[in-house]
Design a protein around this motif. Structure first.
Motif, PDB file in Angstrom:
ATOM      1  N   GLU A 134       9.782   7.757   9.927  1.00  0.00           N
ATOM      2  CA  GLU A 134       8.195   7.790  10.095  1.00  0.00           C
ATOM      3  C   GLU A 134       7.458   7.724   8.816  1.00  0.00           C
ATOM      4  N   ASP A 135       8.158   7.607   7.675  1.00  0.00           N
ATOM      5  CA  ASP A 135       7.425   7.424   6.266  1.00  0.00           C
ATOM      6  C   ASP A 135       7.058   6.157   6.068  1.00  0.00           C
ATOM      7  N   THR A 136       7.715   4.993   6.896  1.00  0.00           N
ATOM      8  CA  THR A 136       7.386   3.629   6.789  1.00  0.00           C
ATOM      9  C   THR A 136       5.887   3.327   6.921  1.00  0.00           C
ATOM     10  N   ALA A 137       5.467   2.499   5.895  1.00  0.00           N
ATOM     11  CA  ALA A 137       4.114   2.326   5.992  1.00  0.00           C
ATOM     12  C   ALA A 137       3.763   1.592   4.575  1.00  0.00           C
ATOM     13  N   VAL A 138       2.327   0.972   4.488  1.00  0.00           N
ATOM     14  CA  VAL A 138       1.988   0.562   3.450  1.00  0.00           C
ATOM     15  C   VAL A 138       1.385   1.687   2.633  1.00  0.00           C
ATOM     16  N   TYR A 139       1.529   1.814   1.485  1.00  0.00           N
ATOM     17  CA  TYR A 139       0.942   3.030   0.778  1.00  0.00           C
ATOM     18  C   TYR A 139       0.103   2.435  -0.290  1.00  0.00           C
ATOM     19  N   TYR A 140      -1.010   3.064  -0.437  1.00  0.00           N
ATOM     20  CA  TYR A 140      -2.153   2.626  -1.201  1.00  0.00           C
ATOM     21  C   TYR A 140      -2.565   3.749  -2.172  1.00  0.00           C
ATOM     22  N   CYS A 141      -3.100   3.325  -3.467  1.00  0.00           N
ATOM     23  CA  CYS A 141      -3.501   4.280  -4.281  1.00  0.00           C
ATOM     24  C   CYS A 141      -5.032   3.967  -4.487  1.00  0.00           C
ATOM     25  N   TYR A 142      -5.713   4.943  -4.591  1.00  0.00           N
ATOM     26  CA  TYR A 142      -6.978   5.150  -4.531  1.00  0.00           C
ATOM     27  C   TYR A 142      -7.602   6.161  -5.635  1.00  0.00           C
ATOM     28  N   VAL A 143      -8.400   5.820  -6.336  1.00  0.00           N
ATOM     29  CA  VAL A 143      -9.008   6.684  -7.482  1.00  0.00           C
ATOM     30  C   VAL A 143     -10.712   6.660  -7.156  1.00  0.00           C
ATOM     31  N   GLN A 144     -11.272   7.783  -7.179  1.00  0.00           N
ATOM     32  CA  GLN A 144     -12.629   7.937  -7.094  1.00  0.00           C
ATOM     33  C   GLN A 144     -13.350   8.623  -8.368  1.00  0.00           C
ATOM     34  N   SER A 145     -14.255   8.177  -8.704  1.00  0.00           N
ATOM     35  CA  SER A 145     -15.061   8.620  -9.669  1.00  0.00           C
ATOM     36  C   SER A 145     -16.069   9.810  -9.388  1.00  0.00           C
ATOM     37  N   GLN A 146     -16.647  10.748 -10.337  1.00  0.00           N
ATOM     38  CA  GLN A 146     -17.273  11.843 -10.161  1.00  0.00           C
ATOM     39  C   GLN A 146     -18.572  11.387  -9.392  1.00  0.00           C
ATOM     40  N   TYR A 147     -18.994  10.191  -9.312  1.00  0.00           N
ATOM     41  CA  TYR A 147     -20.197   9.363  -8.667  1.00  0.00           C
ATOM     42  C   TYR A 147     -19.872   9.040  -7.349  1.00  0.00           C
ATOM     43  N   GLY A 148     -18.836   9.234  -7.126  1.00  0.00           N
ATOM     44  CA  GLY A 148     -18.425   8.739  -5.717  1.00  0.00           C
ATOM     45  C   GLY A 148     -17.867   7.476  -5.592  1.00  0.00           C
ATOM     46  N   ARG A 149     -17.769   6.576  -6.287  1.00  0.00           N
ATOM     47  CA  ARG A 149     -17.674   5.417  -6.298  1.00  0.00           C
ATOM     48  C   ARG A 149     -15.850   5.280  -6.368  1.00  0.00           C
ATOM     49  N   GLY A 150     -15.365   4.597  -5.297  1.00  0.00           N
ATOM     50  CA  GLY A 150     -13.921   4.596  -5.101  1.00  0.00           C
ATOM     51  C   GLY A 150     -13.396   3.206  -5.290  1.00  0.00           C
ATOM     52  N   PHE A 151     -11.927   2.844  -5.778  1.00  0.00           N
ATOM     53  CA  PHE A 151     -11.179   1.958  -6.116  1.00  0.00           C
ATOM     54  C   PHE A 151      -9.932   1.969  -5.105  1.00  0.00           C
ATOM     55  N   TRP A 152      -9.798   0.711  -4.759  1.00  0.00           N
ATOM     56  CA  TRP A 152      -8.099   0.799  -3.823  1.00  0.00           C
ATOM     57  C   TRP A 152      -7.342  -0.259  -4.485  1.00  0.00           C
ATOM     58  N   GLY A 153      -6.032   0.051  -4.560  1.00  0.00           N
ATOM     59  CA  GLY A 153      -4.957  -0.848  -4.797  1.00  0.00           C
ATOM     60  C   GLY A 153      -4.832  -1.819  -3.673  1.00  0.00           C
ATOM     61  N   GLN A 154      -3.915  -2.825  -3.870  1.00  0.00           N
ATOM     62  CA  GLN A 154      -3.515  -3.555  -2.889  1.00  0.00           C
ATOM     63  C   GLN A 154      -2.654  -3.341  -2.041  1.00  0.00           C
ATOM     64  N   GLY A 155      -1.918  -2.180  -2.094  1.00  0.00           N
ATOM     65  CA  GLY A 155      -0.809  -1.502  -1.397  1.00  0.00           C
ATOM     66  C   GLY A 155       0.535  -1.932  -1.629  1.00  0.00           C
ATOM     67  N   THR A 156       1.599  -1.224  -1.533  1.00  0.00           N
ATOM     68  CA  THR A 156       2.992  -1.378  -1.527  1.00  0.00           C
ATOM     69  C   THR A 156       3.809  -0.841  -0.352  1.00  0.00           C
ATOM     70  N   GLN A 157       4.636  -1.890   0.019  1.00  0.00           N
ATOM     71  CA  GLN A 157       5.272  -1.477   1.327  1.00  0.00           C
ATOM     72  C   GLN A 157       6.480  -0.713   1.224  1.00  0.00           C
ATOM     73  N   VAL A 158       6.691   0.610   1.651  1.00  0.00           N
ATOM     74  CA  VAL A 158       7.667   1.283   1.842  1.00  0.00           C
ATOM     75  C   VAL A 158       8.528   1.254   3.321  1.00  0.00           C
ATOM     76  N   THR A 159       9.647   0.797   3.469  1.00  0.00           N
ATOM     77  CA  THR A 159      10.258   0.731   4.624  1.00  0.00           C
ATOM     78  C   THR A 159      11.581   1.565   4.666  1.00  0.00           C
ATOM     79  N   VAL A 160      11.491   2.490   5.607  1.00  0.00           N
ATOM     80  CA  VAL A 160      12.819   3.273   5.678  1.00  0.00           C
ATOM     81  C   VAL A 160      13.523   2.988   6.844  1.00  0.00           C
ATOM     82  N   SER A 161      14.747   2.377   6.481  1.00  0.00           N
ATOM     83  CA  SER A 161      15.578   1.805   7.801  1.00  0.00           C
ATOM     84  C   SER A 161      17.059   2.028   7.348  1.00  0.00           C
ATOM     85  N   SER A 162      17.786   2.175   8.450  1.00  0.00           N
ATOM     86  CA  SER A 162      19.333   2.558   8.120  1.00  0.00           C
ATOM     87  C   SER A 162      19.882   0.774   8.584  1.00  0.00           C
TER      88      SER A 162
END
Length: 119
Positions: A91-119
């Protein structure tokens, strides 16, 4: 302006570990105003959810589903954010995103990285 780039995703078996990294670059002035760094994830067909966050003072929060398994950390000097993920589950399988936010409320997203947990 701030750019955010995630790396470290991949395919891992249940019970395994991965370490995600997030590199922040751009305007030094803008970067110095960042007061919150966050990892989100989005699984197929689901809404994006907060996984872990760390504030300027070093305080951390985790989603209940990852507590005790994931650890968020940062290296401010290197402008990096990390997410150490242990004991991974399907259930941890997902696209993981990094997000940073300034003290003024402006936020910036990354493009994401895929994590797949599978046997």
């Amino acid at each position: 302006q701030v750019q955010v780039v995630e790396t470290g995703g991949g395919l891992v078996q249940p019970g395994g570990s991965l370490r995600l990294s997030c590199a922040v670059s751009g305007s030094t002035l803008a970067i110095n105003t960042i007061n919150e760094r966050v990892w989100y994830r989005q699984a197929p067909g689901k809404e994006r959810e907060l996984v872990a966050r760390i504030n300027r003072g070093g305080g951390v929060d985790y989603a209940d589903s990852v507590k005790g398994r994931f650890t968020i950390s940062r290296d401010i000097a290197k402008k990096m954010l990390f997410l150490q993920m242990n004991s991974l589950k399907f259930e941890d399988t997902a696209v993981y995103y990094c997000y940073v936010q300034s003290q003024y409320g402006r936020g910036f997203w990354g493009q994401g990285t895929q994590v797949t947990v599978s046997s």
